[in-house]
Design a protein around this motif. Structure first.
Motif, PDB file in Angstrom:
ATOM      1  N   PHE A   1      44.398  70.751  50.252  1.00  0.00           N
ATOM      2  CA  PHE A   1      43.320  70.537  49.265  1.00  0.00           C
ATOM      3  C   PHE A   1      43.784  70.874  47.847  1.00  0.00           C
ATOM      4  O   PHE A   1      42.984  71.320  47.027  1.00  0.00           O
ATOM      5  CB  PHE A   1      42.089  71.377  49.648  1.00  0.00           C
ATOM      6  N   ASP A   2      45.066  70.706  47.564  1.00  0.00           N
ATOM      7  CA  ASP A   2      45.614  71.134  46.270  1.00  0.00           C
ATOM      8  C   ASP A   2      46.610  70.100  45.755  1.00  0.00           C
ATOM      9  O   ASP A   2      46.744  69.026  46.346  1.00  0.00           O
ATOM     10  CB  ASP A   2      46.284  72.514  46.436  1.00  0.00           C
TER      11      ASP A   2
ATOM     12  N   LYS B   1      53.481  65.376  46.857  1.00  0.00           N
ATOM     13  CA  LYS B   1      54.124  64.783  48.035  1.00  0.00           C
ATOM     14  C   LYS B   1      53.577  63.400  48.388  1.00  0.00           C
ATOM     15  O   LYS B   1      53.846  62.904  49.489  1.00  0.00           O
ATOM     16  CB  LYS B   1      53.945  65.719  49.235  1.00  0.00           C
ATOM     17  N   ASP B   2      52.780  62.791  47.484  1.00  0.00           N
ATOM     18  CA  ASP B   2      52.209  61.446  47.723  1.00  0.00           C
ATOM     19  C   ASP B   2      51.481  61.351  49.059  1.00  0.00           C
ATOM     20  O   ASP B   2      51.782  60.480  49.882  1.00  0.00           O
ATOM     21  CB  ASP B   2      53.326  60.380  47.690  1.00  0.00           C
ATOM     22  N   LEU B   3      50.516  62.224  49.276  1.00  0.00           N
ATOM     23  CA  LEU B   3      49.814  62.260  50.563  1.00  0.00           C
ATOM     24  C   LEU B   3      48.412  61.657  50.482  1.00  0.00           C
ATOM     25  O   LEU B   3      47.577  61.939  51.345  1.00  0.00           O
ATOM     26  CB  LEU B   3      49.734  63.711  51.074  1.00  0.00           C
ATOM     27  N   GLY B   4      48.134  60.856  49.460  1.00  0.00           N
ATOM     28  CA  GLY B   4      46.814  60.239  49.350  1.00  0.00           C
ATOM     29  C   GLY B   4      46.177  60.524  48.006  1.00  0.00           C
ATOM     30  O   GLY B   4      46.878  60.861  47.043  1.00  0.00           O
ATOM     31  N   ASN B   5      44.832  60.398  47.969  1.00  0.00           N
ATOM     32  CA  ASN B   5      44.111  60.558  46.709  1.00  0.00           C
ATOM     33  C   ASN B   5      43.715  62.028  46.498  1.00  0.00           C
ATOM     34  O   ASN B   5      42.839  62.535  47.200  1.00  0.00           O
ATOM     35  CB  ASN B   5      42.868  59.663  46.747  1.00  0.00           C
ATOM     36  N   PRO B   6      44.364  62.714  45.541  1.00  0.00           N
ATOM     37  CA  PRO B   6      44.056  64.144  45.357  1.00  0.00           C
ATOM     38  C   PRO B   6      42.607  64.389  44.935  1.00  0.00           C
ATOM     39  O   PRO B   6      42.025  65.415  45.303  1.00  0.00           O
ATOM     40  CB  PRO B   6      45.034  64.596  44.263  1.00  0.00           C
TER      41      PRO B   6
END
Ligand code: TYD
Length: 228
Positions: free
Chosen positions: A200-201, A207-212
């Protein structure tokens, strides 16, 4: 007026107004994007987190939240340090000292890094701060205690809400009377916050893991339990 990567600081009488921008950056500015609402989310989270700390005896810059993306704050002479408190191993700690992601530290660890892009923010101990004239030993020791106390209070808040605070970064300044005061920002940009293995940070962005933003909104909802 001073403009940084994510905030604009304007004088406001004896105080300042901090305007949070929609910019998000990582890796010394190598990665940079603009995301709608990012500024207002980080601003409101900062306001509520600082209010919570104020109520628990921590001296912060926070005076007033000016929706959607401004804070009215005390004017500080900032000390050019990132003060990191770690409960678990992650990021640069692992790169330096080894270990695995999320491994517990036996007690909260406070680290200083010097804010200097050219030198790539080197890690410093109290001796460095004193000898290089960055701050006195007394102020450095006060900051260590304040940072540890603040991080433990925030960890308690997140624990109660089912989240794990792994680490957090603070910045300090001196107020007009020379008193150590917590400044800058407390938001998903400046901490590692996890729940059931989910991130959640800012690591979502790093790391390009989706929409922050979707994750940051969850943190904001949680913080809305703290009244302003
Ligand atoms: P750290 O592990 O030192 O660096 P990195 O995130 O590059 O691996 O970061 C520890 C915590 O402090 C993490 O939650 C991010 C935060 N932090 C900042 O907010 N700004 C900074 O400039 C640094 C170095 C860390």
């Amino acid at each position: 007026m001073r403009e940084g990567k994510t905030k604009i600081v304007e004088e406001f009488g004896d105080d300042v107004i901090l305007r949070f921008k929609d910019d998000i950056t990582a890796g010394d500015g190598a990665k940079h994007d603009v995301m709608e609402n990012k500024g207002s989310i980080c601003c409101e989270v900062t306001a509520r987190m600082m209010k919570y700390l104020n109520e628990n005896g921590i001296y912060t810059m926070f005076l007033e939240y000016l929706p959607p993306n401004k804070l009215h704050a005390r004017k500080l002479t900032m000390i050019p340090l990132e003060v990191i408190v770690r409960f678990k191993k992650a990021g640069s700690f692992i790169r330096r000292y080894g270990g695995t992601d999320g491994e517990d530290l036996p007690s909260p660890l406070v680290e200083f890094t010097y804010k200097n892009d050219e030198l790539h923010d080197p890690l410093m101990c109290v001796e460095h701060l004193e000898v290089l004239g960055i701050t006195t030993r007394q102020v450095a020791c006060e900051i260590i205690e304040e940072a540890r106390r603040s991080a433990i209070l925030l960890k308690k808040f997140f624990d109660q809400n089912g989240f794990e605070l792994w680490d957090i970064k603070f910045e300090y300044g001196l107020d007009q009377n020379g008193r150590v005061c917590l400044g800058d920002e407390i938001s998903p940009d400046t901490m590692r916050l996890r729940r059931s293995g989910q991130i959640f940070d800012k690591d979502v962005y790093r790391k390009d893991l989706g929409n922050p933003i979707e994750k940051y909104e969850v943190v904001l909802e949680l913080c809305r339990n703290i009244s302003l």
